[in-house]
Design a protein around this motif. Structure first.
Motif, PDB file in Angstrom:
ATOM      1  N   TYR A  32      -4.154  -7.439   1.268  1.00  0.00           N
ATOM      2  CA  TYR A  32      -4.947  -6.632   2.189  1.00  0.00           C
ATOM      3  C   TYR A  32      -6.387  -7.111   2.126  1.00  0.00           C
ATOM      4  O   TYR A  32      -6.987  -7.167   1.050  1.00  0.00           O
ATOM      5  CB  TYR A  32      -4.860  -5.156   1.790  1.00  0.00           C
ATOM      6  N   ASP A  34     -10.075  -6.279   3.691  1.00  0.00           N
ATOM      7  CA  ASP A  34     -10.842  -5.271   4.414  1.00  0.00           C
ATOM      8  C   ASP A  34     -12.294  -5.727   4.483  1.00  0.00           C
ATOM      9  O   ASP A  34     -12.829  -6.221   3.485  1.00  0.00           O
ATOM     10  CB  ASP A  34     -10.750  -3.938   3.654  1.00  0.00           C
ATOM     11  N   TYR A  47      -4.214  -1.984  -4.023  1.00  0.00           N
ATOM     12  CA  TYR A  47      -4.373  -1.328  -2.725  1.00  0.00           C
ATOM     13  C   TYR A  47      -4.479   0.190  -2.892  1.00  0.00           C
ATOM     14  O   TYR A  47      -5.338   0.835  -2.290  1.00  0.00           O
ATOM     15  CB  TYR A  47      -3.205  -1.691  -1.798  1.00  0.00           C
ATOM     16  N   TYR A  93      -6.882  -4.523  13.106  1.00  0.00           N
ATOM     17  CA  TYR A  93      -6.124  -5.086  11.994  1.00  0.00           C
ATOM     18  C   TYR A  93      -5.027  -5.987  12.527  1.00  0.00           C
ATOM     19  O   TYR A  93      -4.382  -5.683  13.528  1.00  0.00           O
ATOM     20  CB  TYR A  93      -5.502  -3.954  11.151  1.00  0.00           C
ATOM     21  N   ALA A  95      -1.564  -8.173  11.173  1.00  0.00           N
ATOM     22  CA  ALA A  95      -0.619  -8.114  10.062  1.00  0.00           C
ATOM     23  C   ALA A  95       0.558  -9.048  10.275  1.00  0.00           C
ATOM     24  O   ALA A  95       0.928  -9.356  11.416  1.00  0.00           O
ATOM     25  CB  ALA A  95      -0.111  -6.682   9.885  1.00  0.00           C
ATOM     26  N   VAL A 105      -2.197  -7.782   5.626  1.00  0.00           N
ATOM     27  CA  VAL A 105      -2.971  -7.017   6.609  1.00  0.00           C
ATOM     28  C   VAL A 105      -4.427  -7.452   6.477  1.00  0.00           C
ATOM     29  O   VAL A 105      -4.986  -7.435   5.375  1.00  0.00           O
ATOM     30  CB  VAL A 105      -2.835  -5.496   6.376  1.00  0.00           C
TER      31      VAL A 105
END
Length: 115
Positions: A32, A34, A47, A93, A95, A105
């Motif tokens: 992930y 971000d 996460y 996002y 994925a 993601v």
């Protein structure tokens, strides 16, 4: 769809609910990225720690997928982060999926509007 489940975990009130929703959405070796995290997040436990920080910093806030499109094992989702009925931020996002589970993601703030 698993992306809805993944982001519903952000507003879950307990660590157990966040874990159950996350487990229902992700595959092995989950990745992930971000825009608000200093580094990409690798794995389920990291996460869950990250979304626990979100819950601690913004009690009562939620994340909701408001649009999604999918093709060939990839998806794009628009996600609103909401607190007290007000949208605080919108992100996009991307994925990768395998067997209906999220493997990777990658999020971006905003919708990529030109400057």
């Amino acid at each position: 769809m698993c992306i809805h489940t993944l982001f519903s975990a952000w507003g879950a009130p307990s660590p157990e609910e966040r874990a159950a929703k996350t487990d229902a959405a992700i595959g092995p070796n989950f990745y992930y990225s971000d825009p608000n995290a200093p580094d990409p997040i690798q794995g389920r436990d990291a996460y869950l720690d990250y979304i626990a920080q979100f819950s601690a910093m913004m009690p009562g806030a939620t994340a909701k997928v408001v649009a999604v499109s999918e093709h060939h094992g990839h998806l794009r989702a628009t996600v609103d982060f909401v607190k007290d009925g007000q949208r605080m931020m919108r992100g996009q996002y991307f994925a990768d999926l395998a067997e209906h589970r999220l493997l990777r993601v990658i999020g971006f703030s905003g919708m990529g509007e030109p400057d």
